[in-house]
Design an enzyme around this catalytic site. Structure first.
Site, PDB file in Angstrom:
ATOM      1  N   LYS A 173      -2.758  13.460  18.215  1.00  0.00           N
ATOM      2  CA  LYS A 173      -1.200  13.572  18.663  1.00  0.00           C
ATOM      3  C   LYS A 173      -1.175  14.681  19.459  1.00  0.00           C
ATOM      4  O   LYS A 173      -0.620  14.725  20.874  1.00  0.00           O
ATOM      5  CB  LYS A 173      -0.398  13.763  17.487  1.00  0.00           C
ATOM      6  N   GLN A 208       2.717  15.309   8.644  1.00  0.00           N
ATOM      7  CA  GLN A 208       1.511  14.306   8.660  1.00  0.00           C
ATOM      8  C   GLN A 208       1.407  14.051   6.961  1.00  0.00           C
ATOM      9  O   GLN A 208       1.134  14.997   6.318  1.00  0.00           O
ATOM     10  CB  GLN A 208       0.299  15.202   9.051  1.00  0.00           C
ATOM     11  N   ASP A 246       9.599  10.926  13.548  1.00  0.00           N
ATOM     12  CA  ASP A 246       9.050   9.909  12.757  1.00  0.00           C
ATOM     13  C   ASP A 246       9.907   8.572  12.158  1.00  0.00           C
ATOM     14  O   ASP A 246       9.365   7.797  11.958  1.00  0.00           O
ATOM     15  CB  ASP A 246       8.178  10.418  11.717  1.00  0.00           C
TER      16      ASP A 246
END
Ligand code: NAP
Length: 291
Positions: A52, A96, A119
């Site tokens: 990322k 994460q 997200d």
């Protein structure tokens, strides 16, 4: 058999984002900034976060990594998230997953500022997604939609089977593809581990989206000729011939479906690269919304 090349399509998306970042720079607008929160360094999480950050560099974004020891307490992690929430320089951030088992994942995701929730996992954004209201779509389902659209596959009135009902892939993609949107209007069925007629469901489907995590589970005898398969699965399987000692395998037995399938996403190089591209697209959106 036509391969849906996720690497190529994700590069197109990243190139488009890079151009838009260039316009922002020219117009003295803020450069998008994505942050990642990583707790511990077990499993493939560090690799995902590195990818990322690398993608951020490629498109000209700023990026930050907030790395914490796996022993961090839930309260301390919430504190750290609240600091990121009010940091004006950061436009979007991800936590994460998975988090260590002692930390309540749901509680943590609820603490993310919905305006920075790139997200799309905060209940507010998830609810908007389910209602068809403009929001940050979770990156993997958004990537699947982008792959389907850019491959000119029309799902309207198609029988679409989603295998898997997780909150990050199966559930949201099943909701999105059934909506009355340009990318949707499919007739969606959701299967899971308690479904006992999976082969029949697969054989009856025009499109199969598999998000199970069992290597080579879908075989040629299970699919209809000419169907489209989106393979979301990522499993690490030991492979002594590879430098890493493992290889990545999808949910679909590629060889056995290759004679029958119409379109298929490979693993690796299918859905995976799209997930990162869509995360960056959401970050650009979060930044632009503040202009
Ligand atoms: P998950 O939370 O473990 O969910 C797996 C789903 O598969 C569950 O709903 C489970 O059913 C169902 N399932 C398990 N065995 C089954 C069987 N024999 N028949 C039918 N359904 C079965 O996994 P996830 O987070 O959704 O991820 C799924 C896969 O996609 C994993 O390999 C993951 O690594 C990969 N993934 C890839 C990306 C990407 O960017 N390409 C992103 C996210 C995830 P129950 O609900 O009944 O348990």
């Amino acid at each position: 058999m036509k391969i849906i090349d996720g690497k190529k399509i994700s590069n197109e998306v990243l190139d488009e984002i890079k151009v838009l970042v260039g316009h922002r720079v020219k117009n003295n607008l803020k450069i998008p900034h994505l942050a990642a929160v990583l707790v511990g360094d077990e499993g493939p999480s560090q690799t995902y976060v590195n990818s990322k950050i690398k993608a951020c560099k490629r498109v000209g974004f700023q990026s930050s990594l907030f790395k914490f020891d796996k022993s961090i307490s839930e309260n301390k992690l919430i504190n750290e998230i609240q600091k990121i929430n009010i940091n004006d320089n950061i436009d979007g951030f991800i936590v994460q997953l998975p988090l260590p088992v002692k930390i309540n994942q749901e509680k943590i995701l609820n603490k993310v500022n919905p305006d920075k929730d790139v997200d799309g996992f905060h209940p507010l954004n998830y609810g908007k997604m389910a209602l068809g209201i403009e929001t940050f779509l979770p990156a993997t389902p958004a990537g699947i939609i982008e792959l389907i659209q850019r491959s000119n596959i029309d799902l309207k009135s198609k029988k679409c089977l989603v295998i898997g009902r997780s909150q990050i892939v199966g559930r949201p993609i099943s909701i999105l593809l059934s909506q009355n949107k340009i990318f949707g209007n499919a007739t969606v069925t959701v299967a899971h581990s308690k479904s006992d007629n999976l082969k029949e469901l697969c054989l009856d489907s025009d499109v199969i989206i598999s998000a199970i995590g069992i290597p080579e589970f879908i075989k040629g005898e299970m699919i209809k000729t000419g169907s489209t398969i989106i393979d979301v699965g990522i499993s690490r399987v030991n492979d002594n011939s590879s430098v890493k000692g493992y290889k990545i395998i999808g949910d679909v037995d590629f060889k056995s479906v290759s004679d029958k399938v119409g379109y298929i996403t490979p693993v690796p190089g299918g859905v995976g690269p799209m997930t990162i591209a869509m995360l960056l697209k959401n970050t650009l959106k979060a930044c632009s919304l503040k202009d």
